[in-house]
Design a protein around this motif. Sequence first.
Motif, mmCIF file in Angstrom:
data_model
loop_
_atom_site.group_PDB
_atom_site.id
_atom_site.type_symbol
_atom_site.label_atom_id
_atom_site.label_comp_id
_atom_site.label_asym_id
_atom_site.label_seq_id
_atom_site.Cartn_x
_atom_site.Cartn_y
_atom_site.Cartn_z
ATOM 1 N N GLU A 39 28.333 25.635 51.903
ATOM 2 C CA GLU A 39 28.619 26.078 50.566
ATOM 3 C C GLU A 39 29.185 27.479 50.651
ATOM 4 O OE1 GLU A 39 28.041 25.824 46.487
ATOM 5 O OE2 GLU A 39 27.178 24.293 47.897
ATOM 6 N N ILE A 40 28.728 28.217 51.598
ATOM 7 C CA ILE A 40 29.559 29.764 51.961
ATOM 8 C C ILE A 40 31.130 29.540 52.182
ATOM 9 C CG2 ILE A 40 29.575 31.581 53.305
ATOM 10 C CD1 ILE A 40 26.385 31.421 53.486
ATOM 11 N N ILE A 41 31.153 28.554 53.211
ATOM 12 C CA ILE A 41 32.505 28.328 53.740
ATOM 13 C C ILE A 41 33.252 27.843 52.422
ATOM 14 C CG2 ILE A 41 34.013 26.845 55.228
ATOM 15 C CD1 ILE A 41 31.576 27.017 57.369
ATOM 16 N N GLY A 42 32.958 27.077 51.827
ATOM 17 C CA GLY A 42 33.479 26.397 50.568
ATOM 18 C C GLY A 42 33.851 27.209 49.611
ATOM 19 N N ARG A 43 32.999 28.360 49.341
ATOM 20 C CA ARG A 43 33.271 29.217 48.458
ATOM 21 C C ARG A 43 34.121 30.411 48.910
ATOM 22 N NH1 ARG A 43 28.048 30.622 47.514
ATOM 23 N NH2 ARG A 43 28.032 32.290 48.985
ATOM 24 N N GLN A 44 34.135 30.936 50.164
ATOM 25 C CA GLN A 44 35.333 31.561 50.719
ATOM 26 C C GLN A 44 36.551 31.014 50.722
ATOM 27 O OE1 GLN A 44 33.757 32.186 54.711
ATOM 28 N NE2 GLN A 44 32.454 33.953 54.182
ATOM 29 N N GLU A 45 36.869 29.506 50.937
ATOM 30 C CA GLU A 45 38.135 28.838 50.934
ATOM 31 C C GLU A 45 38.536 28.854 49.526
ATOM 32 O OE1 GLU A 45 37.145 24.993 52.682
ATOM 33 O OE2 GLU A 45 37.379 25.951 54.702
ATOM 34 N N PHE A 50 42.333 30.651 45.197
ATOM 35 C CA PHE A 50 42.778 30.696 43.944
ATOM 36 C C PHE A 50 42.515 32.340 43.569
ATOM 37 C CE2 PHE A 50 41.218 26.410 43.913
ATOM 38 C CZ PHE A 50 42.313 25.750 43.491
ATOM 39 N N ALA A 51 42.396 33.089 44.281
ATOM 40 C CA ALA A 51 42.147 34.550 44.005
ATOM 41 C C ALA A 51 43.297 35.041 43.221
ATOM 42 C CB ALA A 51 41.790 35.329 45.152
ATOM 43 N N ASN A 52 44.406 34.773 43.834
ATOM 44 C CA ASN A 52 45.744 35.596 43.080
ATOM 45 C C ASN A 52 46.581 34.430 42.482
ATOM 46 O OD1 ASN A 52 45.200 38.077 43.951
ATOM 47 N ND2 ASN A 52 45.995 37.605 46.160
ATOM 48 N N SER A 53 45.828 33.333 42.164
ATOM 49 C CA SER A 53 46.688 32.415 41.524
ATOM 50 C C SER A 53 46.451 32.173 39.992
ATOM 51 C CB SER A 53 46.361 30.779 41.951
ATOM 52 O OG SER A 53 45.238 30.503 41.486
ATOM 53 N N PHE A 57 40.779 32.170 36.880
ATOM 54 C CA PHE A 57 39.772 32.222 35.609
ATOM 55 C C PHE A 57 38.570 31.203 36.027
ATOM 56 C CE2 PHE A 57 43.061 29.539 34.065
ATOM 57 C CZ PHE A 57 42.471 28.546 33.651
ATOM 58 N N PHE A 58 39.052 30.146 36.943
ATOM 59 C CA PHE A 58 37.848 29.088 37.036
ATOM 60 C C PHE A 58 37.238 29.470 38.287
ATOM 61 C CE2 PHE A 58 41.416 25.761 35.448
ATOM 62 C CZ PHE A 58 40.529 25.612 34.362
ATOM 63 N N LEU A 59 37.550 30.360 39.103
ATOM 64 C CA LEU A 59 37.037 30.964 40.149
ATOM 65 C C LEU A 59 35.741 31.754 39.926
ATOM 66 C CD1 LEU A 59 37.302 31.221 43.192
ATOM 67 C CD2 LEU A 59 38.248 33.372 42.699
ATOM 68 N N GLU A 60 35.514 32.214 38.813
ATOM 69 C CA GLU A 60 34.315 32.858 38.312
ATOM 70 C C GLU A 60 33.221 31.679 38.269
ATOM 71 O OE1 GLU A 60 32.190 35.804 35.115
ATOM 72 O OE2 GLU A 60 34.592 36.133 35.508
ATOM 73 N N LYS A 61 33.651 31.044 37.476
ATOM 74 C CA LYS A 61 32.521 30.043 37.140
ATOM 75 C C LYS A 61 32.051 28.960 38.326
ATOM 76 C CE LYS A 61 30.320 27.454 34.277
ATOM 77 N NZ LYS A 61 29.194 27.599 33.692
ATOM 78 N N PHE A 62 33.282 28.821 39.312
ATOM 79 C CA PHE A 62 32.759 28.148 40.594
ATOM 80 C C PHE A 62 31.981 28.901 41.254
ATOM 81 C CE2 PHE A 62 34.105 27.581 45.231
ATOM 82 C CZ PHE A 62 33.678 26.311 45.336
ATOM 83 N N SER A 66 28.438 28.159 42.779
ATOM 84 C CA SER A 66 28.349 27.897 44.200
ATOM 85 C C SER A 66 26.914 28.833 44.570
ATOM 86 C CB SER A 66 29.451 28.275 45.122
ATOM 87 O OG SER A 66 29.123 28.325 46.368
ATOM 88 N N LEU A 67 26.988 29.921 44.005
ATOM 89 C CA LEU A 67 25.886 30.931 44.185
ATOM 90 C C LEU A 67 24.702 30.440 43.863
ATOM 91 C CD1 LEU A 67 27.295 34.452 43.688
ATOM 92 C CD2 LEU A 67 26.469 33.487 45.925
ATOM 93 N N SER A 68 24.528 29.814 42.734
ATOM 94 C CA SER A 68 23.441 29.127 42.357
ATOM 95 C C SER A 68 22.881 28.017 43.196
ATOM 96 C CB SER A 68 23.575 28.499 40.797
ATOM 97 O OG SER A 68 22.511 27.590 40.242
#
Length: 144
Positions: A39-45, A50-53, A57-62, A66-68
């Motif tokens: 989960e942590i690795i997937g979140r980091q990847e 997508f950070a600068n793409s 805007f999907f990243l925040e929900k993801f 993921s944190l949940s």
Amino acid sequence: MKTLKTLIKLGQKELDKLLINKKTLLIQKEQILNQIRSEIIGRQEEQAKFANSEYSFFLEKFMQNSLSNQKKLESKFISIEHQIIEIEENITKAFAEVKRFEILMQKKQLELYNKAKIAESKNLDEITIMKAARESQINTGSKD
């Protein structure tokens, strides 16, 4: 004595069952740890991807999902930790109980052994006394 043997067998079966349960929980714990790591690795990847793409805007929900998920897994992990601690306490109690019955059985066996030795000693003493009495009769009979 038969009762003690039965109690020992029952205690050992209970101990085996507890050990199997503990092993199962340890496996589950390891699986949850692996899920948390992935989960942590997937979140980091995903964050790096997508950070600068334009899809950032999907990243925040993801990230929230993921944190949940990670928190749910951590909660499960803690629950399993508590179950393992409880089982370890039960294993200690069951082991102590089995040992107590084994010690009682050893004491009974020793007691029976000592009684048998005493009985054998009495029999040998009686045989010796009877033999001495016969020899005494024979000796007194031949002196007359």
